[in-house]
Design an enzyme around this catalytic site. Structure first.
Site, PDB file in Angstrom:
ATOM      1  N   ARG A 119     104.183   5.877  94.057  1.00  0.00           N
ATOM      2  CA  ARG A 119     104.748   5.342  95.420  1.00  0.00           C
ATOM      3  C   ARG A 119     106.236   4.751  94.965  1.00  0.00           C
ATOM      4  NH1 ARG A 119      99.571   3.792  95.916  1.00  0.00           N
ATOM      5  NH2 ARG A 119      98.495   5.049  97.313  1.00  0.00           N
ATOM      6  N   LYS A 141     120.213   9.892  98.307  1.00  0.00           N
ATOM      7  CA  LYS A 141     119.397  11.199  99.077  1.00  0.00           C
ATOM      8  C   LYS A 141     118.617  11.914  97.980  1.00  0.00           C
ATOM      9  CE  LYS A 141     122.381  12.424 102.661  1.00  0.00           C
ATOM     10  NZ  LYS A 141     122.779  13.866 103.567  1.00  0.00           N
ATOM     11  N   GLU A 183     134.601  19.374  97.153  1.00  0.00           N
ATOM     12  CA  GLU A 183     134.006  18.068  97.630  1.00  0.00           C
ATOM     13  C   GLU A 183     135.164  17.024  97.247  1.00  0.00           C
ATOM     14  OE1 GLU A 183     131.613  18.109  99.448  1.00  0.00           O
ATOM     15  OE2 GLU A 183     130.222  19.814  98.934  1.00  0.00           O
ATOM     16  N   LYS A 225     133.026   7.862  98.658  1.00  0.00           N
ATOM     17  CA  LYS A 225     131.400   8.276  98.974  1.00  0.00           C
ATOM     18  C   LYS A 225     130.789   6.734  98.861  1.00  0.00           C
ATOM     19  CE  LYS A 225     127.332  10.816  99.086  1.00  0.00           C
ATOM     20  NZ  LYS A 225     126.587  11.870  98.601  1.00  0.00           N
ATOM     21  N   GLU A 235     122.618   7.596 107.759  1.00  0.00           N
ATOM     22  CA  GLU A 235     123.307   8.911 108.183  1.00  0.00           C
ATOM     23  C   GLU A 235     123.269   8.649 109.723  1.00  0.00           C
ATOM     24  OE1 GLU A 235     124.148  13.368 106.757  1.00  0.00           O
ATOM     25  OE2 GLU A 235     122.284  12.520 106.219  1.00  0.00           O
ATOM     26  N   ARG A 239     128.427   7.929 108.022  1.00  0.00           N
ATOM     27  CA  ARG A 239     128.098   8.927 106.867  1.00  0.00           C
ATOM     28  C   ARG A 239     128.343  10.295 107.221  1.00  0.00           C
ATOM     29  NH1 ARG A 239     123.459   8.192 102.475  1.00  0.00           N
ATOM     30  NH2 ARG A 239     123.837   9.781 101.261  1.00  0.00           N
ATOM     31  N   ASN A 243     130.409  15.274 106.233  1.00  0.00           N
ATOM     32  CA  ASN A 243     130.072  16.515 106.538  1.00  0.00           C
ATOM     33  C   ASN A 243     131.361  17.282 106.839  1.00  0.00           C
ATOM     34  OD1 ASN A 243     127.254  16.667 105.909  1.00  0.00           O
ATOM     35  ND2 ASN A 243     126.858  15.657 107.859  1.00  0.00           N
ATOM     36  N   HIS A 246     131.124  21.115 106.379  1.00  0.00           N
ATOM     37  CA  HIS A 246     129.780  21.552 106.289  1.00  0.00           C
ATOM     38  C   HIS A 246     129.303  22.138 107.391  1.00  0.00           C
ATOM     39  CE1 HIS A 246     130.447  19.266 102.442  1.00  0.00           C
ATOM     40  NE2 HIS A 246     129.271  19.383 102.224  1.00  0.00           N
ATOM     41  N   HIS A 250     127.555  25.378 106.089  1.00  0.00           N
ATOM     42  CA  HIS A 250     126.171  25.646 106.249  1.00  0.00           C
ATOM     43  C   HIS A 250     125.792  27.043 106.752  1.00  0.00           C
ATOM     44  CE1 HIS A 250     125.233  21.071 105.618  1.00  0.00           C
ATOM     45  NE2 HIS A 250     125.458  21.810 104.578  1.00  0.00           N
ATOM     46  N   HIS A 263     127.653  26.484  96.830  1.00  0.00           N
ATOM     47  CA  HIS A 263     127.896  25.482  98.109  1.00  0.00           C
ATOM     48  C   HIS A 263     129.155  25.194  98.319  1.00  0.00           C
ATOM     49  CE1 HIS A 263     127.219  22.064 100.944  1.00  0.00           C
ATOM     50  NE2 HIS A 263     127.799  21.362 100.172  1.00  0.00           N
TER      51      HIS A 263
END
Ligand SMILES: NC(=O)c1ccc[n+]([C@@H]2O[C@H](COP(=O)([O-])OP(=O)(O)OC[C@H]3O[C@@H](n4cnc5c(N)ncnc54)[C@H](O)[C@@H]3O)[C@@H](O)[C@H]2O)c1
Ligand SMILES: [Zn+2]
Length: 367
Positions: A119, A141, A183, A225, A235, A239, A243, A246, A250, A263
């Protein structure tokens, strides 16, 4: 040494950036989590280049190496289970800490292992790709892919320390380095004209991985960031600006079955499309749009996408998991250093922006 404090629920953590700092990882980790037993989850390729340095730094500590292939294909639940089982078999208890050693895949997988083993145990991130240093290792994340899509299972799990040694990038393949640079350019476009200008004005030094230049772009990226995620850990709002590039990026990754583009390369195209869409929406002037294209194109050998159709790329945009109720959500630029939301722009303009990115790719391939 640059130290950037990231505030997060549960206390926050430091991102420490310094060339050569891997050699002192033992002390830095002890300062962050104490002298407890460590489980180093390492990308096998990265270990072959840098394992000697980390082993030497951990001398005298109680630590166990879990070295495994951590390519994108291995970013899945079965790998997490494998690693949790290996930790249990080796006697890991609640008081241990995980060290993630590798690129974004290692960080995401090891971070998720740390989030769920018993946990939750502490994790220290030691990112070794430019993408992981400027992006993936900061923000908490973690997660893995499912057969039906990328990053669909995961958890927020903040690290106790992010230790960045820009010298670890020396062995990174050029294609990976240039993809990670996208990035950095993104961070400049969303928040810092100074960072954007630095990458442009000092392009030769940046591409040659001059240590001072690399340390600067990594530190500035992390600062941006960190500031964005601190304001918005989950997010819901701000946040989202991370993107930029992106939404279409994506779509392009999906359109090319995640095989042809790294990417960062997909994001490069996505930023060119977002720049054009910003212009078509009357938000960005043509000169700034061209500067974005020059910055992106100057740092990357763009794989040609001449065979793709703008219409089918644009059609995938609504399927982005970050779309709101089926509406396409773009982050658009108002200037270099300033962006904002655009919810559901007209589909024809999205197609035109995608077409523009494809045209730029043809122009670059011909040059
Ligand atoms: N958690 C987040 O916030 C976040 C953000 C962005 C991306 N990501 C994730 O990050 C992943 C991509 O990360 P990545 O681009 O670092 O890819 P990666 O981890 O696959 O690393 C790229 C390649 O470089 C090799 N490598 C890594 N460091 C090296 C070094 N120093 N020298 C030589 N080779 C080295 C790796 O073995 C691999 O082959 C994706 O899965 C993406 O979803 C996560
Ligand atoms: Zn990205």
């Amino acid at each position: 040494m640059t130290r950037i404090r990231v505030s997060a629920p549960g206390g926050g953590y430091d991102v420490a950036i310094e060339a050569g700092s891997l050699a002192r990882a033992g002390e830095s980790i002890a300062a962050a989590v104490g002298r407890r037993r460590l489980f180093v989850i390492a990308d096998a390729t990265v270990w072959s280049f840098l394992g000697g340095r980390l082993s030497a730094a951990l001398q005298g500590r109680e630590w166990t190496l879990l070295k495994t292939d951590l390519g994108e294909r291995r970013k899945r639940l079965s790998t997490v289970e494998e690693l949790c089982s290996a930790m249990h078999a080796a006697g890991a208890d609640r008081g241990c800490a995980v060290v993630a050693f590798g690129g974004g895949v290692a960080g995401d997988v090891a971070g998720f292992v740390a989030a769920c083993y018993m946990r939750g145990v502490d994790v220290v991130q030691i990112p070794t790709t430019l993408l992981a240093q400027v992006d993936a290792s900061v923000g908490g994340k973690t997660g893995v892919n499912l057969a039906s899509g990328k990053n669909l299972a995961g958890a927020f799990h903040q690290p106790r320390l992010v230790l960045i040694d820009p010298a670890t990038l020396d062995t990174l393949p050029d294609r990976e380095y240039r993809a990670g640079l996208q990035e950095v350019i993104k961070h400049g476009i969303i928040r810092s004209a100074a960072l954007f200008d630095f990458v442009n004005d000092r392009r030769e030094a940046v591409l040659a991985r001059d240590p001072a230049a690399v340390e600067h772009i990594v530190a500035e990226s992390v600062r941006i960031k960190a500031a964005v995620v601190a304001e918005d850990e989950r997010e819901a709002g701000l946040r989202r600006i991370l993107n930029f590039g992106h939404t279409l990026g994506h779509a392009l990754e999906a359109e090319t079955a995640y095989r042809r583009l790294l990417h960062g390369e997909a994001v490069a195209y996505g930023m060119i499309a977002a720049g054009r869409l910003s212009e078509l929406r009357g938000r960005l002037d043509a000169a700034s749009r061209e500067r974005i294209e020059a910055a992106v194109g100057g740092c990357i050998a763009m794989p040609s996408l001449a065979d793709l159709s703008a219409r089918s790329i644009a059609a995938r945009v609504g399927g982005d998991k970050k779309a709101v109720g089926g509406k396409a959500r773009f982050v658009l630029a108002d200037a270099i250093g300033k962006v904002g939301d655009d919810l559901d722009p007209p589909a024809e303009l999205v197609v035109a922006a995608a077409e523009h990115a494809l045209q730029v790719s043809r122009r670059m391939a011909a040059a």
